[in-house]
Write a protein that holds these residues in place. Structure first.
Motif, PDB file in Angstrom:
ATOM      1  N   UNK A  85       0.711  -0.794  -0.040  1.00 48.32           N
ATOM      2  CA  UNK A  85      -0.002  -0.085  -0.252  1.00 48.32           C
ATOM      3  C   UNK A  85       1.221   1.260  -0.151  1.00 48.32           C
ATOM      4  N   UNK A  86       1.677   1.601   1.197  1.00 48.13           N
ATOM      5  CA  UNK A  86       3.056   2.455   0.896  1.00 48.13           C
ATOM      6  C   UNK A  86       3.440   2.540  -0.121  1.00 48.13           C
ATOM      7  N   UNK A  87       3.883   1.809  -0.432  1.00 43.48           N
ATOM      8  CA  UNK A  87       5.437   1.621  -2.271  1.00 43.48           C
ATOM      9  C   UNK A  87       4.597   2.487  -3.391  1.00 43.48           C
ATOM     10  N   UNK A  88       2.746   2.300  -3.524  1.00 43.86           N
ATOM     11  CA  UNK A  88       1.878   2.904  -4.145  1.00 43.86           C
ATOM     12  C   UNK A  88       1.561   3.827  -4.484  1.00 43.86           C
ATOM     13  N   UNK A 121      -5.754   4.892  11.182  1.00 42.27           N
ATOM     14  CA  UNK A 121      -5.462   4.366  12.228  1.00 42.27           C
ATOM     15  C   UNK A 121      -6.397   2.819  11.798  1.00 42.27           C
ATOM     16  N   UNK A 122      -6.870   3.325  11.225  1.00 41.69           N
ATOM     17  CA  UNK A 122      -7.877   2.002  10.150  1.00 41.69           C
ATOM     18  C   UNK A 122      -7.677   0.925  10.273  1.00 41.69           C
ATOM     19  N   UNK A 123      -6.445   1.411   8.950  1.00 38.11           N
ATOM     20  CA  UNK A 123      -5.989  -0.224   8.316  1.00 38.11           C
ATOM     21  C   UNK A 123      -4.760   0.536   7.550  1.00 38.11           C
ATOM     22  N   UNK A 124      -4.384   0.257   6.319  1.00 39.58           N
ATOM     23  CA  UNK A 124      -3.102  -0.109   5.878  1.00 39.58           C
ATOM     24  C   UNK A 124      -3.289   0.662   4.928  1.00 39.58           C
ATOM     25  N   UNK A 125      -4.816   0.819   4.042  1.00 45.46           N
ATOM     26  CA  UNK A 125      -4.970   1.462   2.990  1.00 45.46           C
ATOM     27  C   UNK A 125      -5.363   3.279   3.627  1.00 45.46           C
ATOM     28  N   UNK A 126      -6.042   3.051   4.682  1.00 47.22           N
ATOM     29  CA  UNK A 126      -6.402   4.190   5.588  1.00 47.22           C
ATOM     30  C   UNK A 126      -5.052   5.404   5.124  1.00 47.22           C
ATOM     31  N   UNK A 130      -3.534   8.571   3.040  1.00 50.53           N
ATOM     32  CA  UNK A 130      -3.116  10.219   3.638  1.00 50.53           C
ATOM     33  C   UNK A 130      -1.493  10.418   4.188  1.00 50.53           C
ATOM     34  N   UNK A 131      -0.465   9.535   3.847  1.00 48.85           N
ATOM     35  CA  UNK A 131       0.435   9.978   3.875  1.00 48.85           C
ATOM     36  C   UNK A 131       1.243  10.373   1.992  1.00 48.85           C
ATOM     37  N   UNK A 132       0.258  10.047   1.451  1.00 45.40           N
ATOM     38  CA  UNK A 132       0.342  10.058  -0.208  1.00 45.40           C
ATOM     39  C   UNK A 132       0.328  11.609  -0.379  1.00 45.40           C
ATOM     40  N   UNK A 133      -1.224  12.180   0.727  1.00 41.58           N
ATOM     41  CA  UNK A 133      -1.470  13.546   0.502  1.00 41.58           C
ATOM     42  C   UNK A 133      -0.202  14.153   1.719  1.00 41.58           C
TER      43      UNK A 133
END
Length: 319
Positions: A85-88, A121-126, A130-133
């Motif tokens: 998730x973080x990589x993409x 805090x809910x999921x790796x996707x969420x 946030x970190x993409x923003x």
């Protein structure tokens, strides 16, 4: 003068509609894709295609070189683990921002995130959204960037929300959350219109939200009741699904996907998102442009969506 916009995620559900809306408004569209795309929505369009992906710096620079605006829609909604998730969603956003900084120093970047980013805090996707923003703002600064967090998006061509219409066809319609839950929604045609309006405006420098005529959201009975009406189920009977059962299904699906080395759409993280009770949209943060008004309410939006599903034979009539 003709304006040029670069679009990532153009072949996805929202992207297909956004490209058509931008072209209709006179933009020259340049898209990033792994192969030559073709879709019925683009039958009269000829977007310039740059072959590549978010992890290819040369492709990204070719995509954005000299453009007036960038619409960033690409992202993962399912992944094998949080690192993917973080990589993409995070690293891909940062790579695009760095390409814009080098090759399109005056471009307005519209970063389309997710309402889930409000609850990292809910999921790796969420968390990754946030970190993409944050990555986009860190590289380009607020003077270049607009961020929009859509709620749940539905409409013709969407496979993710098809399941709600399938559930609504049953004699007993399962409620997936509590009566206290509120979920904001928006039709994909309204999303496309709003994104085009924001791209034509100056960068907002902030995070904004979009929604239909009811930003406070809908309850599960309203949503599945509207879906039942749209598919011709005139007398649905609702039954509450126990949370324990949902948690068990989410855990099992996640474990099975990991063992198979696959990305699971439904897992424990997605279940935490599903059971979260406040997916309303704050009125104070709504995108406020006269050219970006929602035109689809829940009832008519679901009817047109169900009709499309039936015509595409994704959803069969109730017998």
């Amino acid at each position: 003068m003709t304006r040029t916009v670069a679009v990532t995620g153009a072949t996805g559900f929202v992207g297909r509609h956004a490209v058509a809306a931008l072209a209709a408004q006179g933009w020259q569209v340049r898209v990033l894709a792994r192969s030559q795309p073709a879709h019925v929505l683009w039958k009269d369009l000829k977007p310039r295609v740059v072959l590549g992906s978010l992890d290819e710096p040369r492709a990204l620079q070719a995509l954005v070189k000299g453009v007036d605006a960038v619409l960033h829609l690409a992202g993962a909604i399912k992944a094998r683990d949080e690192a993917e998730f973080l990589r993409i969603n995070r690293d891909g956003s940062r790579a695009l921002a760095e390409a814009v900084l080098k090759a399109a120093p005056k471009a307005h970047v519209l970063h389309v995130s997710s309402l889930a980013a409000r609850e990292p805090q809910l999921s790796g996707y969420a968390q990754s959204k946030r970190q993409g923003e944050e990555a986009m703002f860190a590289v380009l600064g607020p003077e270049r960037v607009s961020v929009i967090r859509p709620p749940a998006v539905y409409g013709p061509g969407d496979r993710e929300t098809l399941v709600f219409f399938q559930l609504a066809r049953q004699r007993l319609v399962p409620l997936l959350g509590s009566d206290a839950a509120r979920i904001a929604l928006i039709h994909v045609a309204d999303v496309a219109r709003m994104l085009a309006a924001q791209l034509a405006a100056s960068p907002s420098g902030q995070v904004q939200y979009i929604a239909d005529e009811q930003p406070a959201g809908y309850g599960w009975r309203e949503i599945l009741g509207a879906a039942a009406a749209a598919v011709g189920n005139e007398r649905p009977r609702f039954v509450q699904v126990p949370r324990g059962l949902l948690r068990g299904l989410g855990h099992t699906a996640g474990v099975a996907a990991r063992l198979a080395g696959q990305a699971a759409m439904f897992n424990s993280g997605k279940l935490r998102e599903l059971l979260h009770e406040d997916w309303s949209v704050p009125v104070s943060g709504l995108l406020r442009l006269e050219t970006a008004k929602a035109q689809h309410g829940l009832a008519d939006g679901f009817k047109t969506t169900a009709r499309w599903y039936a015509e595409a034979r994704w959803l069969h009539p109730i017998t």
